[in-house]
Structure formats: C-alpha cells, structure tokens
Design a protein around this motif. Structure first.
Motif, PDB file in Angstrom:
ATOM      1  N   ILE A 104      16.584 -31.187  -6.738  1.00 13.97           N
ATOM      2  CA  ILE A 104      15.468 -31.879  -6.662  1.00 13.97           C
ATOM      3  C   ILE A 104      14.891 -32.505  -7.696  1.00 13.97           C
ATOM      4  N   GLN A 105      14.594 -33.668  -7.619  1.00 11.14           N
ATOM      5  CA  GLN A 105      13.982 -34.664  -8.764  1.00 11.14           C
ATOM      6  C   GLN A 105      12.554 -34.813  -8.590  1.00 11.14           C
ATOM      7  N   LEU A 106      11.688 -34.600  -9.562  1.00 11.36           N
ATOM      8  CA  LEU A 106      10.494 -35.070  -9.434  1.00 11.36           C
ATOM      9  C   LEU A 106       9.996 -36.078 -10.249  1.00 11.36           C
ATOM     10  N   LYS A 107       8.881 -36.795  -9.701  1.00 10.07           N
ATOM     11  CA  LYS A 107       8.357 -37.911 -10.644  1.00 10.07           C
ATOM     12  C   LYS A 107       7.613 -37.414 -11.845  1.00 10.07           C
ATOM     13  N   GLY A 108       6.951 -36.252 -11.646  1.00  9.74           N
ATOM     14  CA  GLY A 108       6.239 -35.574 -12.856  1.00  9.74           C
ATOM     15  C   GLY A 108       6.017 -34.034 -12.670  1.00  9.74           C
ATOM     16  N   PHE A 109       6.144 -33.390 -13.807  1.00 12.02           N
ATOM     17  CA  PHE A 109       5.477 -32.036 -13.807  1.00 12.02           C
ATOM     18  C   PHE A 109       4.076 -31.922 -14.559  1.00 12.02           C
ATOM     19  N   VAL A 110       2.989 -31.596 -13.848  1.00 11.95           N
ATOM     20  CA  VAL A 110       1.719 -31.652 -14.916  1.00 11.95           C
ATOM     21  C   VAL A 110       1.285 -30.205 -14.961  1.00 11.95           C
ATOM     22  N   SER A 111       1.424 -29.525 -16.012  1.00 12.51           N
ATOM     23  CA  SER A 111       0.984 -28.252 -16.535  1.00 12.51           C
ATOM     24  C   SER A 111      -0.327 -28.126 -17.044  1.00 12.51           C
ATOM     25  N   ALA A 112      -1.268 -27.462 -16.421  1.00 16.44           N
ATOM     26  CA  ALA A 112      -2.378 -26.901 -17.155  1.00 16.44           C
ATOM     27  C   ALA A 112      -1.820 -26.311 -18.519  1.00 16.44           C
ATOM     28  N   SER A 113      -2.571 -26.558 -19.633  1.00 16.33           N
ATOM     29  CA  SER A 113      -2.722 -25.571 -20.982  1.00 16.33           C
ATOM     30  C   SER A 113      -3.894 -25.473 -21.317  1.00 16.33           C
ATOM     31  N   ALA A 114      -4.104 -25.165 -22.483  1.00 13.86           N
ATOM     32  CA  ALA A 114      -5.593 -24.895 -22.911  1.00 13.86           C
ATOM     33  C   ALA A 114      -5.708 -25.171 -24.388  1.00 13.86           C
ATOM     34  N   ALA A 149       6.972 -25.035 -19.935  1.00 11.89           N
ATOM     35  CA  ALA A 149       6.887 -26.369 -19.176  1.00 11.89           C
ATOM     36  C   ALA A 149       7.795 -27.492 -19.470  1.00 11.89           C
ATOM     37  N   LYS A 150       8.071 -27.444 -20.841  1.00  7.54           N
ATOM     38  CA  LYS A 150       9.031 -28.512 -21.207  1.00  7.54           C
ATOM     39  C   LYS A 150      10.404 -28.503 -20.642  1.00  7.54           C
ATOM     40  N   LYS A 151      10.895 -27.425 -20.130  1.00  7.57           N
ATOM     41  CA  LYS A 151      12.194 -27.049 -19.745  1.00  7.57           C
ATOM     42  C   LYS A 151      12.295 -27.530 -18.233  1.00  7.57           C
ATOM     43  N   ILE A 152      11.220 -28.107 -17.763  1.00  9.59           N
ATOM     44  CA  ILE A 152      11.541 -28.689 -16.290  1.00  9.59           C
ATOM     45  C   ILE A 152      12.459 -29.828 -16.485  1.00  9.59           C
ATOM     46  N   SER A 153      13.678 -29.749 -16.418  1.00  7.69           N
ATOM     47  CA  SER A 153      14.566 -30.746 -16.522  1.00  7.69           C
ATOM     48  C   SER A 153      14.672 -31.718 -15.409  1.00  7.69           C
ATOM     49  N   SER A 154      14.033 -31.413 -14.297  1.00 10.48           N
ATOM     50  CA  SER A 154      14.297 -32.344 -12.999  1.00 10.48           C
ATOM     51  C   SER A 154      13.158 -33.203 -12.889  1.00 10.48           C
ATOM     52  N   ALA A 155      12.274 -33.287 -13.960  1.00 10.24           N
ATOM     53  CA  ALA A 155      11.092 -34.317 -13.959  1.00 10.24           C
ATOM     54  C   ALA A 155      11.184 -35.257 -14.691  1.00 10.24           C
ATOM     55  N   GLU A 156      10.895 -36.521 -14.256  1.00  6.09           N
ATOM     56  CA  GLU A 156      10.792 -37.801 -15.013  1.00  6.09           C
ATOM     57  C   GLU A 156       9.919 -37.607 -16.125  1.00  6.09           C
ATOM     58  N   ARG A 157       8.752 -37.159 -15.937  1.00  6.15           N
ATOM     59  CA  ARG A 157       7.803 -37.037 -17.064  1.00  6.15           C
ATOM     60  C   ARG A 157       7.293 -35.708 -17.003  1.00  6.15           C
ATOM     61  N   ILE A 158       6.711 -34.992 -18.070  1.00  3.23           N
ATOM     62  CA  ILE A 158       6.219 -33.670 -18.235  1.00  3.23           C
ATOM     63  C   ILE A 158       4.803 -33.744 -19.155  1.00  3.23           C
TER      64      ILE A 158
END
Length: 301
Positions: A104-114, A149-158
């Motif tokens: 599955i390919q994502l356009k983006g993965f947006v992760s909360a951080s702090a 989160a940076k390891k999500i290789s299936s996303a165009e943007r992180i």
C-alpha cells in the motif's frame, strides 16, 4: 481525501475530525473497539496481537498518528515509561508492517511528536527545528517516536508535528490549570518563570490539515504559538479572564517534585520553542497568537 487517524477519539483527534469533515475530507479511525461516531468509519486493531482489520489501510491517502498514552496521566515508574514509549512506537511499527505486506502506498504519513524532543526543561534557550535533541526521558521518548515514523517507507512524505502545550477547554493542561483558579486557589507553579510554549487546539488542528494539503511540507515542524509565555503570566491571564483573584504564593518546586516525582518536570520545567519552519517556509497563518485572546476564546465558551 481519505484520512485515517489513530487516536481519533482523543481530544486532538475529536476536534481534528470535525475540521477535516467540514473541509470535505473522509475520515476513518483505527480503534481498539467499535463505536458509533457520526460520519466516521471505525476499523479495529489490536497492537499486541498484531491485528488490523481488513480495509482500514487500503483506501487511505494519509495516515495521521495521534495514538499514545498520556504523558502526565500517571507517575513515571520504569514500567510506565516503557508503556508511554511503546504506545507511540508499536502502532507505527504495526502500520508499517501492514503497508509493506499489502504493498500500500500513502501520499503521506503525519505523526504527532512533541517539543519534549528538546528536553523537559531548557530554560531561556530559544529553540527551533534545527536545535539538538535533549537527553532526558521526554527527549528519549520523542526521538524514538520520530525515528520510528521515519521508517514508513510506503509514504511519499513523512511529517512530524512537534506539539507544544495544547490549550483546549475539553482536556489537556488547561482544565487542570484553571480548576483551582475557579475555586479561588490558583497559583503559579514552581518559580513561575518557566516558559510555556502553547498552542490553541484549533491552530494545532489546522497545522495537521496543512501538512496534508500542502505537498511541500516534510520533516519536523514545531507546533507552537509564536509567543510563548511564562507560567506566571499564563496563570495571571487565566485568572483575569475568569475574573478571579490570585492571592496564593507560587507552589514550590520541591512540593511538586514530591507529589509527581520525575514527572514533575512537566510542570516545573519549561521551553521557549519557536515555530521557525511554519512561519518562514510554510507561511502558516495562526488564528491565535496572543494568550489572552486564546484563553478568552476557550474559557468564555
């Protein structure tokens, strides 16, 4: 677009969902249990069993990862610290596993951080996204969170959103701050000089939405107001908005440390964090940049 949210039933997720739906996006949740939420499809998952319900990820354009145990809900025993870390990392690892297995390919993965990335107490130092990470528990937890989160290789943007102190009338720090003020027992915490890098919940949610809609955004962004305030000022302004007096002396740091243990850094420590990338690169327009305006909006509802 199709937006999948983890932790969608929490304070941030609830408001973010409202705004996403208003903008015409479709929202689905990954949740441990089925619930009836208007206009939101619920898919179940079980982190410990490594299970995600079929259909949850297949149609997602973007994933917004908000899930995680509350940082200040319990005292920090070693077990609790590990629970806080695992609750942020393990969901990302499971999502990554399923994305790869199902191609599955994502356009983006947006992760909360702090902003805890920089440490729990950085004093007067002015920090931006290029500042080094801290070396306490909060920094360790946040670095692990972001590196996973940076390891999500299936996303165009992180995109990693480093969230400051979120102001909302429905949860988080603000109700805890104003409750004693309402009863006439408000007081600044510790020295009162520690900086609070705050953000109104609506501005925070708009940053998440911008991270989806603005395809130039990538990497880490500090989600804080342009104008941090000291704890003493936050307390005074809240009392002024509520028309309540402040007559008690500051609550000493040693008492807070006795009560909260190591977790006391959350209230006695402070950070002066700047939103350099949002302001200079993304031209993000805040609705609330003044603490009094933000508190009036929230406390006078």
């Amino acid at each position: 677009m199709n937006i999948l949210i983890t932790g969608g039933t929490g304070m941030i997720g609830h408001r973010l969902t409202e705004l996403l739906l208003q903008k015409g996006h479709k929202v689905v949740y990954l949740s441990r249990r089925k619930e009836n939420i208007a206009n939101v499809a619920i898919y179940q998952w079980d982190i410990q069993k490594g299970f995600i319900e079929a259909g949850a990820l297949e149609n997602a354009d973007y994933i917004i990862h908000l899930a995680g145990a509350g940082i200040a809900d319990k005292r920090w025993s070693n077990e609790r610290k590990q629970e806080i870390i695992n609750s942020r990392i393990q969901p990302i690892e499971l999502i990554n596993k399923y994305l790869k297995e199902r191609n599955i390919q994502l356009k983006g993965f947006v992760s909360a951080s702090a902003i805890g990335y920089y440490g729990g107490d950085t004093g007067e130092t002015k920090l931006d996204e290029n500042s080094p990470a801290g070396n306490d528990f909060l920094a360790e937890c946040t670095q692990l969170w972001e590196s996973t989160a940076k390891k999500i290789s299936s996303a165009e943007r992180i995109i990693r959103i480093r969230i400051g102190i979120v102001l909302s009338e429905k949860g988080g720090a603000l109700p805890k701050l104003v409750q004693p003020i309402r009863f006439g027992f408000g007081a600044a915490l510790g020295s009162g000089k520690q900086f609070m890098s705050w953000i109104h919940i609506d501005d925070l949610c708009e940053i998440f939405i911008k991270a989806i809609e603005d395809k130039t955004m990538h990497g880490a962004y500090n989600a804080v107001s342009p104008n941090p305030v000291r704890n003493q000022e936050m307390t005074s302004v809240a009392a002024n908005v509520l028309k309540k007096p402040l007559w008690l002396p500051n609550i000493p740091s040693f008492i807070l440390k006795l009560v909260f243990g190591e977790m006391g850094i959350v209230v006695t420590g402070g950070n002066f964090v700047q939103n350099k990338r949002l302001s200079q690169e993304s031209n993000f327009k805040y609705k609330f940049t003044n603490i009094k305006e933000a508190l009036k909006d929230l406390l006078e509802k």
